[in-house]
Design an enzyme around this catalytic site. Structure first.
Site, mmCIF file in Angstrom:
data_model
loop_
_atom_site.group_PDB
_atom_site.id
_atom_site.type_symbol
_atom_site.label_atom_id
_atom_site.label_comp_id
_atom_site.label_asym_id
_atom_site.label_seq_id
_atom_site.Cartn_x
_atom_site.Cartn_y
_atom_site.Cartn_z
ATOM 1 N N MET A 213 0.825 -1.194 0.000
ATOM 2 C CA MET A 213 0.000 0.000 0.000
ATOM 3 C C MET A 213 0.867 1.255 0.000
ATOM 4 O O MET A 213 2.076 1.192 0.145
ATOM 5 C CB MET A 213 -0.918 0.021 1.218
ATOM 6 C CG MET A 213 -2.043 -1.005 1.178
ATOM 7 S SD MET A 213 -3.171 -0.732 2.541
ATOM 8 C CE MET A 213 -4.259 -2.135 2.276
ATOM 9 N N CYS A 214 0.196 2.395 -0.114
ATOM 10 C CA CYS A 214 0.865 3.687 -0.082
ATOM 11 C C CYS A 214 1.228 4.048 1.353
ATOM 12 O O CYS A 214 0.917 3.327 2.294
ATOM 13 C CB CYS A 214 -0.055 4.756 -0.658
ATOM 14 S SG CYS A 214 -0.783 4.330 -2.256
ATOM 15 N N GLN A 215 1.907 5.179 1.523
ATOM 16 C CA GLN A 215 2.179 5.694 2.858
ATOM 17 C C GLN A 215 1.859 7.179 2.912
ATOM 18 O O GLN A 215 1.943 7.894 1.904
ATOM 19 C CB GLN A 215 3.628 5.440 3.276
ATOM 20 C CG GLN A 215 3.906 3.980 3.577
ATOM 21 C CD GLN A 215 5.102 3.786 4.495
ATOM 22 O OE1 GLN A 215 5.579 4.701 5.164
ATOM 23 N NE2 GLN A 215 5.597 2.559 4.543
#
Length: 266
Positions: free
Chosen positions: A1-3
């Site tokens: 996933m993104c951060q």
């Protein structure tokens, strides 16, 4: 996933120390290499820098680090694409005007089936579920209030609307209008507030800074991040379903959340 990375403070502050550690995760220490973005509020304006190249090696990110912009509110994002092509229009953070203000939003996770009606004032430009969710949020706020409501009313409405969106998947986000910052946790989100007496902080890549050399006793800075950026500070881990509302570096409102971080309302 993104951060995600956010900063809310009571005096214009340089986020370079945190941003440098954060952008290393976009190609050096982690694999979030599908674009980066960062937005700095300045008065009623916003400076947004985005690149669909990895943040760790992006010349745009180099410029941001060299520029050392000071701001009361900053939102940054490094992307690991799950929906939408790797291009500029799909790069966070996203921005929309609401009640004569710039609203900036960045999301980590995936939400299914979030649609925006064709008649809505706000429409997605790219093809991400994140931007669609943001458009859904601001559209509902605009329909609910014909003029800007109180901050408490905004927070309550954001919680209500986004709690419904969160039933469709993983919905970690950071949102700001330049005066305050709201964040929601589904899986991983942490925050730390730095205030006097300031001390040294050791970043996770072993870079150290002595904040007492750059601050006054009145300064207060809150950092929000998907994962802690330093080794020696007491980061608060949020729970699934938790919300925080920060203004001038202070925690004004909080919904603590009840579900384990690995459980989602799918």
């Amino acid at each position: 996933m993104c951060q995600l990375l956010g900063m809310n403070c009571n005096t214009p502050t340089d986020i370079t120390f945190s941003f440098e550690g954060f952008r290393r995760r976009a190609g050096l220490t982690d694999h979030h290499t599908d674009g980066f973005g960062i937005a700095f509020f300045e008065g009623k304006g916003v400076r947004i820098f985005r690149d669909n190249r990895p943040g760790a090696s992006s010349p745009v990110a180099d410029l941001v680090s060299e520029f050392k912009i000071k701001s009361f509110n900053v939102i940054s994002h490094i992307r690991k694409a799950t929906r939408g092509d790797i291009n500029l229009e799909n790069t966070h953070p996203f921005i929309r005007e609401l009640w004569g203000e710039n609203w900036v939003f960045a999301h980590n996770g995936t939400v299914e089936g979030v649609g925006v009606c064709e008649e809505c004032h706000y429409q997605p430009i790219g093809s991400t579920d994140s931007e669609a969710a943001f458009c859904c949020l601001v559209s509902q706020l605009r329909e609910r209030f014909n003029k800007k409501p109180t901050e408490k009313e905004i927070f309550d409405a954001v919680v209500e609307i986004t709690s419904e969106i969160a039933t469709k998947g993983v919905f970690n986000f950071i949102l700001s209008n330049g005066h305050w910052m709201i964040a929601r946790c589904s899986t991983n989100l942490y925050y730390v507030t730095r205030k006097a007496p300031f001390c040294k902080a050791l970043r996770d890549d072993d870079v150290e800074i002595d904040f007492s050399q750059y601050t006054t006793e009145k300064d207060k800075v809150t950092i929000i991040a998907t994962q802690p950026l330093t080794k020696n500070e007491n980061w608060v881990k949020m729970k699934n379903g938790g919300y925080v509302f920060f203004k001038d570096g202070d925690l004004i409102e909080e919904i603590e959340g009840t579900l384990p971080n690995n459980q989602t309302h799918v």
